[in-house]
Design a protein around this motif. Structure first.
Motif, short mmCIF file in Angstrom:
data_model
loop_
_atom_site.label_atom_id
_atom_site.label_comp_id
_atom_site.label_asym_id
_atom_site.label_seq_id
_atom_site.Cartn_x
_atom_site.Cartn_y
_atom_site.Cartn_z
N ARG A 83 0.86 -1.18 0.00
CA ARG A 83 0.00 0.00 0.00
C ARG A 83 0.90 1.23 0.00
NH1 ARG A 83 -3.83 -1.85 4.76
NH2 ARG A 83 -2.59 -0.23 5.72
N GLN A 84 0.33 2.35 -0.45
CA GLN A 84 1.14 3.56 -0.63
C GLN A 84 1.89 3.96 0.63
OE1 GLN A 84 -0.71 6.85 -2.62
NE2 GLN A 84 0.87 8.27 -1.97
N SER A 85 1.25 3.95 1.77
CA SER A 85 1.93 4.39 3.00
C SER A 85 3.12 3.50 3.33
CB SER A 85 0.94 4.41 4.17
OG SER A 85 0.39 3.13 4.38
N MET A 88 6.00 4.07 0.63
CA MET A 88 6.72 5.33 0.79
C MET A 88 7.73 5.25 1.93
SD MET A 88 5.82 6.96 -1.78
CE MET A 88 6.77 8.43 -1.43
N ILE A 89 7.38 4.52 2.99
CA ILE A 89 8.34 4.30 4.08
C ILE A 89 9.53 3.51 3.56
CG2 ILE A 89 8.68 3.07 6.27
CD1 ILE A 89 5.75 3.88 6.94
N MET A 90 9.26 2.45 2.80
CA MET A 90 10.34 1.61 2.27
C MET A 90 11.22 2.42 1.31
SD MET A 90 11.39 -1.40 2.85
CE MET A 90 9.91 -2.02 3.62
N TRP A 91 10.63 3.24 0.45
CA TRP A 91 11.38 4.06 -0.50
C TRP A 91 12.29 5.04 0.27
CZ3 TRP A 91 12.83 3.95 -5.31
CH2 TRP A 91 13.26 5.12 -5.96
N THR A 92 11.76 5.67 1.29
CA THR A 92 12.54 6.59 2.10
C THR A 92 13.69 5.87 2.78
OG1 THR A 92 10.61 8.00 2.47
CG2 THR A 92 12.44 8.25 4.01
#
Length: 100
Positions: A83-85, A88-92
């Motif tokens: 899921r997006q949330s 985005m944590i993983m990408w960061t």
């Protein structure tokens, strides 16, 4: 703010660079690319490095795609669809050198 590698001295490279993994980084699980699957690239790191990454979206979920080049060989892998949330944590974390 993620630690970025220095840009090449000729300033021809303006993209985000993934830092060297930090001590104790978390390894991600990578699966082979799903051939024929369509995905939209939402963010990416600079492809001047032998390994670069893309944050992709497909079917409402996001995932990280890793491309590795060695000589003439190119290998593409994909991380879990999230899921997006979560994505985005993983990408960061990737941009901070905390996962690889």
């Amino acid at each position: 703010m993620p630690a970025l590698l220095p840009l090449p001295s000729d300033d021809s490279c303006m993209g985000t660079h993934v830092p060297v993994p930090r001590s104790g980084y978390t390894p991600l699980r990578w699966d082979p690319e799903q051939p024929g699957a369509r995905a939209r690239v939402r963010a990416y790191t600079c492809d001047c490095q032998p390994t670069y990454y893309e944050l992709c979206q497909a079917g409402g979920l996001l995932f990280i795609r890793r491309t590795r080049r060695s000589g003439r060989e190119i290998q593409v892998d994909e991380g879990a669809r999230l899921r997006q949330s979560e994505a985005m944590i993983m990408w960061t974390r990737l941009l901070e050198g905390l996962v690889r």
